[in-house]
Design an enzyme around this catalytic site. Structure first.
Site, PDB file in Angstrom:
ATOM      1  N   ARG A  29       0.818  -1.218   0.000  1.00 30.58           N
ATOM      2  CA  ARG A  29       0.000   0.000   0.000  1.00 30.58           C
ATOM      3  C   ARG A  29       0.850   1.264   0.000  1.00 30.58           C
ATOM      4  O   ARG A  29       0.513   2.251   0.656  1.00 30.58           O
ATOM      5  CB  ARG A  29      -0.944   0.026   1.205  1.00 30.58           C
ATOM      6  CG  ARG A  29      -1.973  -1.085   1.218  1.00 30.58           C
ATOM      7  CD  ARG A  29      -3.177  -0.705   0.365  1.00 30.58           C
ATOM      8  NE  ARG A  29      -4.229  -1.685   0.500  1.00 30.58           N
ATOM      9  CZ  ARG A  29      -5.340  -1.502   1.209  1.00 30.58           C
ATOM     10  NH1 ARG A  29      -5.543  -0.380   1.838  1.00 30.58           N
ATOM     11  NH2 ARG A  29      -6.240  -2.443   1.250  1.00 30.58           N
ATOM     12  N   ARG A  33      -3.659   6.826   0.786  1.00 34.19           N
ATOM     13  CA  ARG A  33      -4.167   8.020   1.481  1.00 34.19           C
ATOM     14  C   ARG A  33      -3.179   8.735   2.383  1.00 34.19           C
ATOM     15  O   ARG A  33      -3.410   9.869   2.757  1.00 34.19           O
ATOM     16  CB  ARG A  33      -5.408   7.642   2.299  1.00 34.19           C
ATOM     17  CG  ARG A  33      -6.646   7.497   1.453  1.00 34.19           C
ATOM     18  CD  ARG A  33      -7.750   6.796   2.214  1.00 34.19           C
ATOM     19  NE  ARG A  33      -7.330   5.445   2.560  1.00 34.19           N
ATOM     20  CZ  ARG A  33      -8.090   4.550   3.165  1.00 34.19           C
ATOM     21  NH1 ARG A  33      -9.317   4.872   3.525  1.00 34.19           N
ATOM     22  NH2 ARG A  33      -7.640   3.341   3.420  1.00 34.19           N
ATOM     23  N   ARG A  42      -7.325  11.506  -5.894  1.00 34.74           N
ATOM     24  CA  ARG A  42      -8.519  10.784  -5.477  1.00 34.74           C
ATOM     25  C   ARG A  42      -9.759  11.697  -5.499  1.00 34.74           C
ATOM     26  O   ARG A  42     -10.858  11.262  -5.842  1.00 34.74           O
ATOM     27  CB  ARG A  42      -8.246  10.236  -4.072  1.00 34.74           C
ATOM     28  CG  ARG A  42      -9.314   9.429  -3.426  1.00 34.74           C
ATOM     29  CD  ARG A  42      -9.422   8.058  -4.048  1.00 34.74           C
ATOM     30  NE  ARG A  42     -10.454   7.319  -3.357  1.00 34.74           N
ATOM     31  CZ  ARG A  42     -11.750   7.577  -3.486  1.00 34.74           C
ATOM     32  NH1 ARG A  42     -12.158   8.522  -4.296  1.00 34.74           N
ATOM     33  NH2 ARG A  42     -12.649   6.869  -2.811  1.00 34.74           N
ATOM     34  N   ASP A  79      -6.860  -3.070  -7.071  1.00 36.53           N
ATOM     35  CA  ASP A  79      -7.335  -3.694  -5.840  1.00 36.53           C
ATOM     36  C   ASP A  79      -7.632  -5.160  -6.108  1.00 36.53           C
ATOM     37  O   ASP A  79      -7.934  -5.529  -7.244  1.00 36.53           O
ATOM     38  CB  ASP A  79      -8.604  -2.997  -5.337  1.00 36.53           C
ATOM     39  CG  ASP A  79      -8.877  -3.360  -3.887  1.00 36.53           C
ATOM     40  OD1 ASP A  79      -8.347  -2.667  -3.005  1.00 36.53           O
ATOM     41  OD2 ASP A  79      -9.589  -4.356  -3.638  1.00 36.53           O
ATOM     42  N   TYR A 155     -14.385 -12.228   0.632  1.00 34.39           N
ATOM     43  CA  TYR A 155     -15.107 -10.968   0.364  1.00 34.39           C
ATOM     44  C   TYR A 155     -16.346 -11.219  -0.486  1.00 34.39           C
ATOM     45  O   TYR A 155     -17.400 -10.624  -0.282  1.00 34.39           O
ATOM     46  CB  TYR A 155     -14.191  -9.968  -0.347  1.00 34.39           C
ATOM     47  CG  TYR A 155     -13.180  -9.322   0.575  1.00 34.39           C
ATOM     48  CD1 TYR A 155     -13.523  -8.208   1.336  1.00 34.39           C
ATOM     49  CD2 TYR A 155     -11.896  -9.836   0.698  1.00 34.39           C
ATOM     50  CE1 TYR A 155     -12.601  -7.615   2.187  1.00 34.39           C
ATOM     51  CE2 TYR A 155     -10.970  -9.244   1.549  1.00 34.39           C
ATOM     52  CZ  TYR A 155     -11.324  -8.136   2.291  1.00 34.39           C
ATOM     53  OH  TYR A 155     -10.423  -7.562   3.137  1.00 34.39           O
TER      54      TYR A 155
HETATM   55  O1  CP3 Z   1      -0.066  -1.644  -2.441  1.00 32.23           O
HETATM   56  C1  CP3 Z   1      -0.386  -0.735  -3.234  1.00 32.23           C
HETATM   57  O2  CP3 Z   1       0.056   0.432  -3.127  1.00 32.23           O
HETATM   58  C2  CP3 Z   1      -1.254  -1.068  -4.435  1.00 32.23           C
HETATM   59  C3  CP3 Z   1      -2.638  -0.903  -4.253  1.00 32.23           C
HETATM   60  C4  CP3 Z   1      -3.497  -1.872  -3.432  1.00 32.23           C
HETATM   61  C5  CP3 Z   1      -4.745  -1.463  -2.910  1.00 32.23           C
HETATM   62  N1  CP3 Z   1      -5.369  -2.566  -2.380  1.00 32.23           N
HETATM   63  C6  CP3 Z   1      -5.278  -0.095  -3.012  1.00 32.23           C
HETATM   64  C7  CP3 Z   1      -6.408   0.311  -2.131  1.00 32.23           C
HETATM   65  C8  CP3 Z   1      -3.326  -3.222  -3.108  1.00 32.23           C
HETATM   66  C9  CP3 Z   1      -2.141  -4.124  -3.365  1.00 32.23           C
HETATM   67  C10 CP3 Z   1      -4.522  -3.639  -2.445  1.00 32.23           C
HETATM   68  C11 CP3 Z   1      -4.750  -5.032  -1.996  1.00 32.23           C
HETATM   69  C12 CP3 Z   1      -5.925  -5.327  -1.177  1.00 32.23           C
HETATM   70  N2  CP3 Z   1      -7.188  -4.805  -1.250  1.00 32.23           N
HETATM   71  C13 CP3 Z   1      -5.948  -6.335  -0.167  1.00 32.23           C
HETATM   72  C14 CP3 Z   1      -4.794  -7.247   0.173  1.00 32.23           C
HETATM   73  C15 CP3 Z   1      -3.822  -6.603   1.082  1.00 32.23           C
HETATM   74  C16 CP3 Z   1      -4.342  -6.312   2.454  1.00 32.23           C
HETATM   75  O3  CP3 Z   1      -4.380  -5.135   2.792  1.00 32.23           O
HETATM   76  O4  CP3 Z   1      -4.668  -7.254   3.187  1.00 32.23           O
HETATM   77  C17 CP3 Z   1      -7.235  -6.355   0.381  1.00 32.23           C
HETATM   78  C18 CP3 Z   1      -7.736  -7.268   1.487  1.00 32.23           C
HETATM   79  C19 CP3 Z   1      -8.019  -5.384  -0.317  1.00 32.23           C
HETATM   80  C20 CP3 Z   1      -9.460  -5.065  -0.138  1.00 32.23           C
HETATM   81  C21 CP3 Z   1      -9.711  -3.666   0.229  1.00 32.23           C
HETATM   82  N3  CP3 Z   1      -9.489  -2.584  -0.598  1.00 32.23           N
HETATM   83  C22 CP3 Z   1     -10.231  -3.180   1.444  1.00 32.23           C
HETATM   84  C23 CP3 Z   1     -10.596  -4.026   2.646  1.00 32.23           C
HETATM   85  C24 CP3 Z   1     -10.313  -1.778   1.335  1.00 32.23           C
HETATM   86  C25 CP3 Z   1     -10.897  -0.826   2.337  1.00 32.23           C
HETATM   87  C26 CP3 Z   1      -9.975  -0.529   3.447  1.00 32.23           C
HETATM   88  C27 CP3 Z   1      -9.111   0.632   3.085  1.00 32.23           C
HETATM   89  O5  CP3 Z   1      -7.873   0.535   3.276  1.00 32.23           O
HETATM   90  O6  CP3 Z   1      -9.665   1.648   2.653  1.00 32.23           O
HETATM   91  C28 CP3 Z   1      -9.812  -1.421   0.049  1.00 32.23           C
HETATM   92  C29 CP3 Z   1      -9.686  -0.058  -0.510  1.00 32.23           C
HETATM   93  C30 CP3 Z   1      -8.366   0.361  -1.034  1.00 32.23           C
HETATM   94  N4  CP3 Z   1      -7.523  -0.408  -1.784  1.00 32.23           N
HETATM   95  C31 CP3 Z   1      -7.773   1.650  -0.880  1.00 32.23           C
HETATM   96  C32 CP3 Z   1      -6.559   1.619  -1.555  1.00 32.23           C
HETATM   97  C33 CP3 Z   1      -5.576   2.751  -1.716  1.00 32.23           C
HETATM   98  C34 CP3 Z   1      -8.416   2.829  -0.157  1.00 32.23           C
HETATM   99  C35 CP3 Z   1      -9.496   3.416  -0.996  1.00 32.23           C
HETATM  100  C36 CP3 Z   1      -9.434   4.926  -1.155  1.00 32.23           C
HETATM  101  O7  CP3 Z   1      -8.381   5.505  -1.382  1.00 32.23           O
HETATM  102  O8  CP3 Z   1     -10.520   5.494  -1.068  1.00 32.23           O
END
Ligand code: CP3
Length: 347
Positions: A29, A33, A42, A79, A155
């Site tokens: 990640r 944010r 965003r 994602d 999910y």
């Molecule tokens: O790593 C990176 O920089 C690449 C981008 C990336 C995102 N999600 C962007 C994201 C990667 C590799 C993921 C993987 C992901 N997504 C996982 C596996 C890794 C982990 O964290 O366990 C999982 C379980 C998800 C599912 C997911 N996506 C959730 C549960 C959420 C909401 C929680 C949160 O952090 O907001 C997301 C949203 C998400 N994915 C965001 C980002 C930057 C936030 C959304 C936003 O900016 O509004």
């Protein structure tokens, strides 16, 4: 056969079993944010999914952390829930809450999903990758990724995040053959998805199994190890050079079996994994990646410096990639990330 585009880079070298000094570093990640420039982009788009599906902007946010920090890899901005979306499941990201999906609970729901359409719908991700590769210096690869079938299935079945993945686990116990069909669909779709990412320029891949923890060993073998092994085999059949990192978060003592049986090149370790276990039980076999506590990165200061020293001391003389044990939290001060990279590079 597909070839890994930029084989002469530090990350790929470590993933292939070489000791690299100082160890390569990237952060799960690393785009997101905690960076003001991410929040700005965003704001320009309506939703998180729009950002993922707009290659120009997704490439921009992928590259943002590399402009600030001396990282050894980018990870394509997307994602893991893009895959169920591409299969036709209703997926949305609710502000301040997280993902919400229309649950898939049985064979009838499953029959609504359409793999033939999925590849086309994932095209913007490949386009993002091409733009990212064009924007990166030589020797810095972009990592492609997917969620592991088990984690993505949790999910899909729950309809969102959950504490114990109850619905997926119950389906798997009550109707293993039915649940297997969902897993098989994800294996096939994810294998093609990863291969297309390699074709588009990904220099390494990571499979995120964020909810691998807490499964009994037999369930872990069937729902985490076997599908991951199938994906790795399918990808390596066509792209034998591409290094693959598996991240079976919180799987504890099952990590050793996972490392042995999935065919991955490197294992991502979560924050709870003891350094001695990583060194003695995992690193003796494959490269390890991890495992700084994201909250310690948020906290910063002396405790951060001390722990980074411990991790490097334990792991950096053998194949190792520095990373967090889970994703960066949004409250992390960017200066702490800068300091971390400095600490690792000064090693
Ligand atoms: O790593 C990176 O920089 C690449 C981008 C990336 C995102 N999600 C962007 C994201 C990667 C590799 C993921 C993987 C992901 N997504 C996982 C596996 C890794 C982990 O964290 O366990 C999982 C379980 C998800 C599912 C997911 N996506 C959730 C549960 C959420 C909401 C929680 C949160 O952090 O907001 C997301 C949203 C998400 N994915 C965001 C980002 C930057 C936030 C959304 C936003 O900016 O509004």
């Amino acid at each position: 056969m597909l070839r890994t585009p930029s084989a002469a880079n530090r990350l790929v070298s470590a993933l292939k079993g070489n000791s690299v000094a100082p160890p390569p570093i990237w952060l799960m990640r690393q785009a997101g944010r905690y960076l003001p420039e991410y929040r700005e982009v965003r704001r320009e788009v309506g939703s998180f999914l729009d950002l993922c599906f707009t290659p120009r902007l997704a490439a921009e946010v992928t590259l943002q952390p590399l402009r600030r920090f001396d990282l050894d890899a980018a990870i394509v901005f997307s994602d893991i829930l893009i895959v169920p979306y591409a299969l036709g499941q209703k997926v949305e990201f609710v502000e301040g809450e997280g993902p919400r999906l229309e649950p898939v609970r049985n064979g009838k729901d499953l029959a609504q999903l359409d793999r033939t359409k999925a590849e086309k719908r994932l095209d913007p991700v490949y386009e993002t990758l091409q733009l990212v590769v064009a924007g990166l210096p030589a020797g810095v690869p972009v990592i492609g990724f997917c969620g592991a079938p088990w984690t993505v299935a949790t999910y899909m079945v729950e309809g969102g995040g959950s504490k114990d993945q109850t619905e997926a686990r119950l389906w798997a116990y009550r109707d293993p053959d039915g649940f297997q069909r969902l897993i098989d669909l994800l294996v096939e779709t994810s294998s093609g998805y990863l291969l297309h990412q390699v074709e588009a320029g990904a220099g390494a891949l990571q499979i995120f199994d964020s909810w691998a923890g807490g499964l009994p060993e037999n369930e872990f073998a069937r729902w985490c190890i076997a599908p991951t092994r199938a994906i790795v085999a399918a990808v390596k059949k066509q792209a034998p050079d591409i290094p693959i990192i598996g991240f079976p978060r919180s799987c504890g003592a099952l990590a050793e079996i996972y490392a042995r049986e999935t065919g991955i090149d490197a294992i991502g370790c979560d924050t709870g994994m003891p350094l001695a276990y990583m060194r003695d039980r995992l690193q003796s076999r494959i490269a390890v990646q991890g495992n700084l506590d994201p909250l310690l990165l948020m906290a910063g200061g002396k405790a951060l410096e001390a722990r980074v020293g411990e991790i490097l001391g334990a792991l950096s003389s053998r194949p190792f990639v520095f990373n967090l044990g889970h994703g960066i939290v949004p409250e992390t001060p960017p200066e702490h990330v800068a300091r971390l990279v400095e600490l690792v590079k000064g090693a």
